[in-house]
Design a protein around this motif. Structure first.
Motif, short mmCIF file in Angstrom:
data_model
loop_
_atom_site.label_atom_id
_atom_site.label_comp_id
_atom_site.label_asym_id
_atom_site.label_seq_id
_atom_site.Cartn_x
_atom_site.Cartn_y
_atom_site.Cartn_z
N GLN A 1 15.75 28.74 32.08
CA GLN A 1 16.84 28.89 32.70
C GLN A 1 17.05 28.08 33.65
O GLN A 1 16.90 28.00 34.60
CB GLN A 1 16.65 30.55 33.23
N THR A 2 17.77 27.05 33.52
CA THR A 2 18.74 25.98 34.42
C THR A 2 19.26 27.29 35.52
O THR A 2 19.32 27.12 36.48
CB THR A 2 19.30 25.48 33.95
N PHE B 1 15.86 15.06 30.87
CA PHE B 1 14.67 14.66 31.10
C PHE B 1 13.63 15.16 30.44
O PHE B 1 12.94 14.42 29.59
CB PHE B 1 14.27 15.82 32.73
N ILE B 2 13.88 16.92 29.18
CA ILE B 2 13.14 17.27 28.36
C ILE B 2 13.23 16.02 26.93
O ILE B 2 12.33 16.30 27.01
CB ILE B 2 13.73 18.66 27.68
N GLU B 3 14.51 15.51 27.25
CA GLU B 3 14.28 14.16 25.89
C GLU B 3 13.51 13.76 25.81
O GLU B 3 12.70 12.29 24.88
CB GLU B 3 15.61 13.66 25.49
N ASP C 1 20.69 21.83 31.63
CA ASP C 1 21.81 21.39 32.28
C ASP C 1 21.57 20.23 32.01
O ASP C 1 20.33 19.93 31.14
CB ASP C 1 22.01 21.61 33.80
N PRO C 2 22.72 19.08 32.24
CA PRO C 2 22.31 17.66 31.03
C PRO C 2 21.56 17.07 32.02
O PRO C 2 20.93 16.51 30.83
CB PRO C 2 24.39 16.86 31.84
#
Length: 271
Positions: free
Chosen positions: A88-89, A203-205, A197-198
């Motif tokens: 959760q951001t 970062f996740i990508e 969030d963007p």
């Protein structure tokens, strides 16, 4: 003899890969998750050896009900593998008044473990595998376990990981006949479930691009299920055993956390 293994967060990533591997060799997997369609696909793939229980484990009422249902239908459980979490951001509170990350990533694991301790204890050699990334040195804010001040999703996740380390210490002390394993899978292509969030999404990508497939984690998990450690508490990074005799696994801190009585509370925004 076929094993029965309960898996939370089992409709995607590591949990789903483990369920498929268990079914492929003739063991039974009881998968808990929220996604009905993914759960149905797993059941269809499992040749009668995978069952699915749809539930939202961020709610402790659901977690208790799930534990009661599983315990009523399974006299013995050989393994409990805890994978469910959701990033959760922004700070989110469940309808039970609990910070979502704290509830799902830590508290549901404590509640489900205790709820299934009976059938686990009746198995010949049972094991709980808590997939939570043990040994991180994030300090615990004992006055703000639910991150009410200056919320940061990454820190909240790491703090919940520390609480899982202490959960393992406490569970091992209460149930020495059930092996408790804290397990770090390393960077793995799990579902990466979350509300990002963007900047975090980018970062996740990047993480996904370099992550190993979830199927590479099934072998060390199956090893822990097939050969539970003789120690009541242990920790592993894949196959490498970690030291649990340091301050990050302090029995006094574990007793302090257990003494807060959080697993028995129905609604609590504090601590």
């Amino acid at each position: 003899m076929a094993k029965t293994v309960v898996i939370t967060g089992g409709t995607d990533g590591i949990g789903a890969a483990l369920a498929r591997a268990l079914a492929a060799r003739g063991d039974r997997a009881v998968v808990l998750g929220r996604d009905r369609e993914r759960g149905a696909r797993l059941v269809a793939e499992g040749n009668g050896l995978i069952s699915f229980l749809e539930t939202d484990l961020s709610l402790m009422s659901n977690t208790r009900e799930a534990a009661e249902e599983i315990a009523a239908t399974h006299q013995e459980i050989d393994g409990l593998v805890l994978c469910a979490r959701f990033f959760q951001t922004r700070r989110t509170v469940t309808e039970e008044g609990l910070e979502h990350n704290f509830a799902l990533f830590y508290l549901s694991r404590a509640v489900l473990g205790e709820g299934l301790a009976g059938p686990l204890g009746r198995a010949e050699r049972a094991v709980v595998v808590n997939v939570a990334g043990p040994g991180h040195d994030t300090p615990i804010d004992w006055e703000d376990l639910q991150s009410t001040r200056d919320y940061d999703g990454v820190r909240a996740m790491f703090q919940a990981g520390r609480l899982n380390d202490l959960l393992g210490v406490d569970f091992a002390a209460k149930h020495p006949g059930i092996a408790y394993v804290l397990f770090h899978p390393g960077t793995t292509a799990t579902g990466f479930a979350g509300d990002y969030d963007p900047a975090t999404a980018a970062f996740i990508e990047q993480q996904k691009a370099r992550a190993k497939p979830a199927t590479e984690v099934t072998e060390p998990l199956l090893t822990r299920l097939d050969e539970p450690p003789r120690k009541s508490l242990s920790a592993f990074h894949l196959h490498t055993e970690l030291d649990v005799r340091n301050g990050l696994f302090d029995p006094a801190d574990a007793a302090r956390l257990a003494g807060l009585g959080l697993t028995s509370s129905r609604r609590s925004e504090r601590p």
